[in-house]
Design an enzyme around this catalytic site. Structure first.
Site, PDB file in Angstrom:
ATOM      1  N   LYS A 118      -8.113   3.283   1.839  1.00 21.89           N
ATOM      2  CA  LYS A 118      -6.993   4.617   1.512  1.00 21.89           C
ATOM      3  C   LYS A 118      -7.806   5.124   0.573  1.00 21.89           C
ATOM      4  O   LYS A 118      -8.019   6.507  -0.034  1.00 21.89           O
ATOM      5  CB  LYS A 118      -6.260   4.417   2.113  1.00 21.89           C
ATOM      6  CG  LYS A 118      -5.900   3.840   3.130  1.00 21.89           C
ATOM      7  CD  LYS A 118      -4.190   3.572   3.542  1.00 21.89           C
ATOM      8  CE  LYS A 118      -4.601   2.993   4.639  1.00 21.89           C
ATOM      9  NZ  LYS A 118      -4.945   1.781   5.083  1.00 21.89           N
ATOM     10  N   GLN A 145      -7.701  -2.756   4.191  1.00 24.61           N
ATOM     11  CA  GLN A 145      -6.356  -1.702   3.661  1.00 24.61           C
ATOM     12  C   GLN A 145      -7.232  -0.545   2.303  1.00 24.61           C
ATOM     13  O   GLN A 145      -6.500   0.406   2.204  1.00 24.61           O
ATOM     14  CB  GLN A 145      -5.243  -2.284   2.830  1.00 24.61           C
ATOM     15  CG  GLN A 145      -4.450  -1.527   2.367  1.00 24.61           C
ATOM     16  CD  GLN A 145      -2.489  -3.023   1.884  1.00 24.61           C
ATOM     17  OE1 GLN A 145      -2.179  -2.721   2.967  1.00 24.61           O
ATOM     18  NE2 GLN A 145      -2.853  -2.915   0.753  1.00 24.61           N
ATOM     19  N   TYR A 183      -9.492  -6.669  12.497  1.00 23.90           N
ATOM     20  CA  TYR A 183      -8.682  -6.396  11.329  1.00 23.90           C
ATOM     21  C   TYR A 183      -8.899  -7.247   9.837  1.00 23.90           C
ATOM     22  O   TYR A 183      -8.043  -8.539  10.742  1.00 23.90           O
ATOM     23  CB  TYR A 183      -7.403  -5.448  11.898  1.00 23.90           C
ATOM     24  CG  TYR A 183      -6.815  -5.155  10.500  1.00 23.90           C
ATOM     25  CD1 TYR A 183      -6.835  -3.884   9.802  1.00 23.90           C
ATOM     26  CD2 TYR A 183      -5.855  -5.912   9.219  1.00 23.90           C
ATOM     27  CE1 TYR A 183      -6.440  -3.241   8.560  1.00 23.90           C
ATOM     28  CE2 TYR A 183      -5.469  -5.821   8.763  1.00 23.90           C
ATOM     29  CZ  TYR A 183      -4.827  -4.448   8.188  1.00 23.90           C
ATOM     30  OH  TYR A 183      -4.788  -3.417   6.621  1.00 23.90           O
ATOM     31  N   ASN A 198     -15.835  27.140 -23.606  1.00 22.96           N
ATOM     32  CA  ASN A 198     -16.272  25.730 -22.654  1.00 22.96           C
ATOM     33  C   ASN A 198     -16.288  26.147 -21.754  1.00 22.96           C
ATOM     34  O   ASN A 198     -15.364  26.226 -20.474  1.00 22.96           O
ATOM     35  CB  ASN A 198     -15.852  24.242 -23.566  1.00 22.96           C
ATOM     36  CG  ASN A 198     -16.527  23.651 -24.698  1.00 22.96           C
ATOM     37  OD1 ASN A 198     -16.842  24.216 -25.390  1.00 22.96           O
ATOM     38  ND2 ASN A 198     -15.512  23.463 -24.800  1.00 22.96           N
ATOM     39  N   GLU A 220     -18.320  21.464 -16.424  1.00 21.60           N
ATOM     40  CA  GLU A 220     -18.532  20.038 -16.527  1.00 21.60           C
ATOM     41  C   GLU A 220     -18.379  19.148 -15.180  1.00 21.60           C
ATOM     42  O   GLU A 220     -18.850  18.066 -15.009  1.00 21.60           O
ATOM     43  CB  GLU A 220     -17.809  20.048 -17.916  1.00 21.60           C
ATOM     44  CG  GLU A 220     -19.154  20.598 -18.570  1.00 21.60           C
ATOM     45  CD  GLU A 220     -18.873  20.962 -20.404  1.00 21.60           C
ATOM     46  OE1 GLU A 220     -19.473  19.502 -21.383  1.00 21.60           O
ATOM     47  OE2 GLU A 220     -17.982  21.993 -20.560  1.00 21.60           O
ATOM     48  N   SER A 265       0.806  -1.218   0.039  1.00 22.78           N
ATOM     49  CA  SER A 265      -0.028  -0.294   0.184  1.00 22.78           C
ATOM     50  C   SER A 265       1.050   1.834   0.091  1.00 22.78           C
ATOM     51  O   SER A 265       0.303   2.285  -0.191  1.00 22.78           O
ATOM     52  CB  SER A 265      -1.047   0.181   1.784  1.00 22.78           C
ATOM     53  OG  SER A 265      -0.214   0.143   2.238  1.00 22.78           O
ATOM     54  N   THR A 310     -39.152  25.401 -12.738  1.00 22.67           N
ATOM     55  CA  THR A 310     -39.473  24.840 -12.261  1.00 22.67           C
ATOM     56  C   THR A 310     -39.523  23.520 -13.688  1.00 22.67           C
ATOM     57  O   THR A 310     -40.210  24.459 -14.052  1.00 22.67           O
ATOM     58  CB  THR A 310     -40.683  24.401 -11.074  1.00 22.67           C
ATOM     59  OG1 THR A 310     -41.923  24.925 -12.028  1.00 22.67           O
ATOM     60  CG2 THR A 310     -41.135  25.227  -9.951  1.00 22.67           C
ATOM     61  N   HIS A 311     -39.559  22.733 -13.306  1.00 16.78           N
ATOM     62  CA  HIS A 311     -38.940  21.266 -14.539  1.00 16.78           C
ATOM     63  C   HIS A 311     -38.432  22.206 -15.648  1.00 16.78           C
ATOM     64  O   HIS A 311     -38.982  22.118 -16.951  1.00 16.78           O
ATOM     65  CB  HIS A 311     -40.205  21.388 -14.867  1.00 16.78           C
ATOM     66  CG  HIS A 311     -41.468  20.533 -13.020  1.00 16.78           C
ATOM     67  ND1 HIS A 311     -41.551  19.543 -13.482  1.00 16.78           N
ATOM     68  CD2 HIS A 311     -42.457  21.909 -12.838  1.00 16.78           C
ATOM     69  CE1 HIS A 311     -42.722  19.409 -12.408  1.00 16.78           C
ATOM     70  NE2 HIS A 311     -42.286  21.033 -12.755  1.00 16.78           N
ATOM     71  N   LYS A 321     -14.981  28.046 -29.965  1.00 18.48           N
ATOM     72  CA  LYS A 321     -15.652  27.497 -28.657  1.00 18.48           C
ATOM     73  C   LYS A 321     -14.815  27.988 -27.028  1.00 18.48           C
ATOM     74  O   LYS A 321     -14.175  28.513 -27.547  1.00 18.48           O
ATOM     75  CB  LYS A 321     -15.430  25.911 -28.912  1.00 18.48           C
ATOM     76  CG  LYS A 321     -16.262  24.815 -29.748  1.00 18.48           C
ATOM     77  CD  LYS A 321     -18.043  25.331 -29.449  1.00 18.48           C
ATOM     78  CE  LYS A 321     -18.409  25.069 -27.799  1.00 18.48           C
ATOM     79  NZ  LYS A 321     -18.402  23.085 -28.128  1.00 18.48           N
ATOM     80  N   SER A 341     -11.532  24.465 -28.005  1.00 20.44           N
ATOM     81  CA  SER A 341     -11.915  23.397 -27.979  1.00 20.44           C
ATOM     82  C   SER A 341     -10.095  23.598 -29.453  1.00 20.44           C
ATOM     83  O   SER A 341     -10.290  23.830 -29.883  1.00 20.44           O
ATOM     84  CB  SER A 341     -13.231  23.573 -29.171  1.00 20.44           C
ATOM     85  OG  SER A 341     -13.102  22.403 -30.379  1.00 20.44           O
ATOM     86  N   ASN A 383      -2.107  -2.591  12.808  1.00 16.47           N
ATOM     87  CA  ASN A 383      -3.609  -2.725  13.411  1.00 16.47           C
ATOM     88  C   ASN A 383      -4.138  -0.793  13.780  1.00 16.47           C
ATOM     89  O   ASN A 383      -4.250  -0.376  13.332  1.00 16.47           O
ATOM     90  CB  ASN A 383      -3.849  -3.672  13.134  1.00 16.47           C
ATOM     91  CG  ASN A 383      -3.723  -4.885  12.505  1.00 16.47           C
ATOM     92  OD1 ASN A 383      -3.142  -5.294  11.635  1.00 16.47           O
ATOM     93  ND2 ASN A 383      -4.518  -6.169  13.279  1.00 16.47           N
TER      94      ASN A 383
HETATM   95  N1  ARG Z   1      -1.071  -1.653   5.087  1.00 16.52           N
HETATM   96  C1  ARG Z   1      -1.948  -1.578   5.972  1.00 16.52           C
HETATM   97  C2  ARG Z   1      -3.195  -1.314   6.138  1.00 16.52           C
HETATM   98  O1  ARG Z   1      -3.283  -0.064   5.494  1.00 16.52           O
HETATM   99  C3  ARG Z   1      -1.458  -2.372   7.301  1.00 16.52           C
HETATM  100  C4  ARG Z   1      -2.401  -3.260   7.861  1.00 16.52           C
HETATM  101  C5  ARG Z   1      -1.249  -4.354   7.758  1.00 16.52           C
HETATM  102  N2  ARG Z   1      -1.772  -5.268   8.653  1.00 16.52           N
HETATM  103  C6  ARG Z   1      -1.317  -6.112   8.973  1.00 16.52           C
HETATM  104  N3  ARG Z   1      -1.751  -6.827   9.938  1.00 16.52           N
HETATM  105  N4  ARG Z   1      -1.342  -6.656   7.576  1.00 16.52           N
HETATM  106  O2  ARG Z   1      -4.356  -1.803   6.652  1.00 16.52           O
END
Ligand code: ARG
Length: 467
Positions: free
Chosen positions: A335, A332, A327, A295, A300, A31, A165-166, A293, A287, A118
């Site tokens: 994020k 993960q 956990y 825009n 948008e 990650s 309206t509408h 154009k 454009s 965790n």
């Molecule tokens: N990169 C992991 C996360 O974002 C870290 C936690 C991993 N923990 C584990 N026990 N493998 O959740």
């Protein structure tokens, strides 16, 4: 774990394994590519953890200070861009611990005492949210300020436009009233974000992997050190709770929906057919093929990007659904949607803010639409009501006037003037600006009600800025 093993490129958890992790495993499970932006939060949380370890005697003062200095050194490496990742770094948390251990030596191996990734991850993400969601909220309030300054400016000329309206002409409204409608929805967004920030202000550090610790740690010390309002009560909940991310993603999805509606409005307003506003060149795009154009791409994309903000919320909820305590690696996946929604909505707020702050309102086109005679129809019916006629009957009388005007091609005002139940007095409602001025009930679209609304809006804005 010794410094040597870590530097050899093994994962921090290598102890019970005979084989090094496969490349595919690392590629799929890492990650680091997206959580490296948590470095300030991981370092801040780690320092609080070390401070706690020193305070309860689980780390000597000398070792602790050594590790705190190493954490600062690592922070400086990140800040200056000189931090070097190694292939064995799975995520930002293992990367920082690995580097701290390289710098501090043996005491670095004590940093993870009474802590698991965790609770470490949950802590870092909450810290990140506290900071970044507050920025989103500040951007919302800046946007409200811009809308309000344009509203005040519009009221100097009492600019009116047709209300719809509408997407059909309905009744005239002041431009300030229209702009303030958006401010109210944005202030609700700001209030929701404030609620979310309050609820997420709980430190999960000290929950460990799932069950707390046999060591005499004191989670309240680290919680206080990090400035959290309170500390977790249940270790299982602390490491598996991602409600705060779901809330943020909902808040942002709804905010994004509000921005998409503003976006759609400006796409219409800047079209040749409406011609209500003209964008500043710096906030419009051209454009590649059509030289003429201009825009409204910001508008948008504010409309289009709402889709991914909604997707980030539904994706997170689907990931969380059915997860057993505590956990699981699935978590993960919290994020990327979080970071994406926060980044996207911040950019949208700033871009729309600039677009609206610099645009020109085309008063003549707005006024022409607002003063079209059909928009006086309701006022004629209400004029009859004021003279005792039941509304349903008044509606029918005016409906017939409209029908006759269309059928005969005669201006409505002429039919009204000659009408036995209406006449010259009612015809004065067609004088430009009269219809909007007559909308004076509480919260209505006319100038008399505007002052009271502004007082309430200003109070709400200053309350939002304080809290
Ligand atoms: N990169 C992991 C996360 O974002 C870290 C936690 C991993 N923990 C584990 N026990 N493998 O959740």
């Amino acid at each position: 774990m010794s410094e040597k093993n870590v530097s050899d490129g093994a994962a921090l958890w290598h102890g019970r394994f005979d084989a090094a992790p496969a490349e595919e495993l690392m590629a799929y499970t890492e990650s680091l590519s997206f959580d490296k932006r948590l470095w300030p939060d991981d370092i801040f949380g780690s320092k609080a953890h070390v401070t706690m370890l020193i305070s309860v005697g689980l780390m000597s003062k000398v070792d602790g200070e050594n590790v705190l200095a190493a954490l600062d050194a690592v922070g400086n490496e990140f800040a200056s861009g000189s931090f070097v990742f190694e292939a064995s770094d799975e995520d930002i948390h293992t990367a920082i611990e690995r580097r701290v251990t390289q710098i501090a030596g043996e005491p670095g191996g004590r940093i993870h005492t009474g802590r698991s990734r965790n609770d470490q991850v949950a802590t870092a993400v909450r810290l990140w949210c506290k900071r970044e969601v507050a920025v989103v909220r500040a951007r919302v309030l800046e946007f409200v300020d811009t809308l309000e300054s344009r509203a005040v400016e519009a009221d100097i000329q009492q600019i009116r436009l047709p209300g719809y309206t509408h997407v059909q002409h309905a009744q005239p409204v002041l431009l300030s009233h229209h702009l303030r409608a958006h401010s109210w929805s944005l202030l609700r967004d700001a209030s929701r974000l404030a609620d979310t920030l309050q609820r997420l202000d709980v430190s999960p550090l000290g929950a460990g992997a799932l069950a707390g610790s046999s060591l005499p740690i004191n989670p309240e010390v680290s919680a206080k050190e990090m400035g959290f309002a309170t500390t977790f009560a249940n270790s299982l909940d602390a490491v598996s709770d991602r409600d705060f991310i779901a809330e943020i993603l909902f808040d942002i999805a709804l905010l994004g929906v509000h921005l998409s509606r503003i976006g759609e409005e400006w796409v219409l307003w800047t079209s040749a057919e409406f011609g209500f506003a003209t964008l500043n060149d710096a906030y419009a795009t051209g454009s590649s093929m059509l030289p003429q154009k201009k825009n409204a791409d910001i508008a948008e994309l504010a409309r289009g990007k709402a889709g991914r903000l909604i997707g980030n919320l539904t994706g997170l909820l689907a990931m969380l659904k059915g997860l057993p305590l505590a956990y699981n690696r699935d978590l993960q996946e919290d994020k990327e949607p979080l970071f994406d929604s926060v980044d996207q909505v911040r950019r949208a707020l700033v871009a729309l803010n600039g677009m609206i702050a610099t645009a020109t309102f085309n008063v003549a086109n707005m006024t022409k639409g607002a003063d079209a005679e059909a928009l006086v129809a309701t006022d004629l019916a209400e004029w009859l009501v004021q003279r005792g006629m039941p509304f349903r009957e008044a509606h029918a009388v005016v409906g017939k006037v409209v029908r006759d005007a269309i059928a005969s091609g005669t201006p409505m005002v002429d039919i009204v003037r000659a009408h036995p139940q209406l006449g010259a007095d009612a015809a004065s409602l067609f004088v430009p600006g009269v219809a909007v001025a007559n909308r004076r009930s509480l919260g209505a679209a006319g100038p008399d009600a505007a002052a009271a609304q502004k007082t309430r809006l200003d109070a709400e804005i200053s309350r939002a800025k304080k809290g």
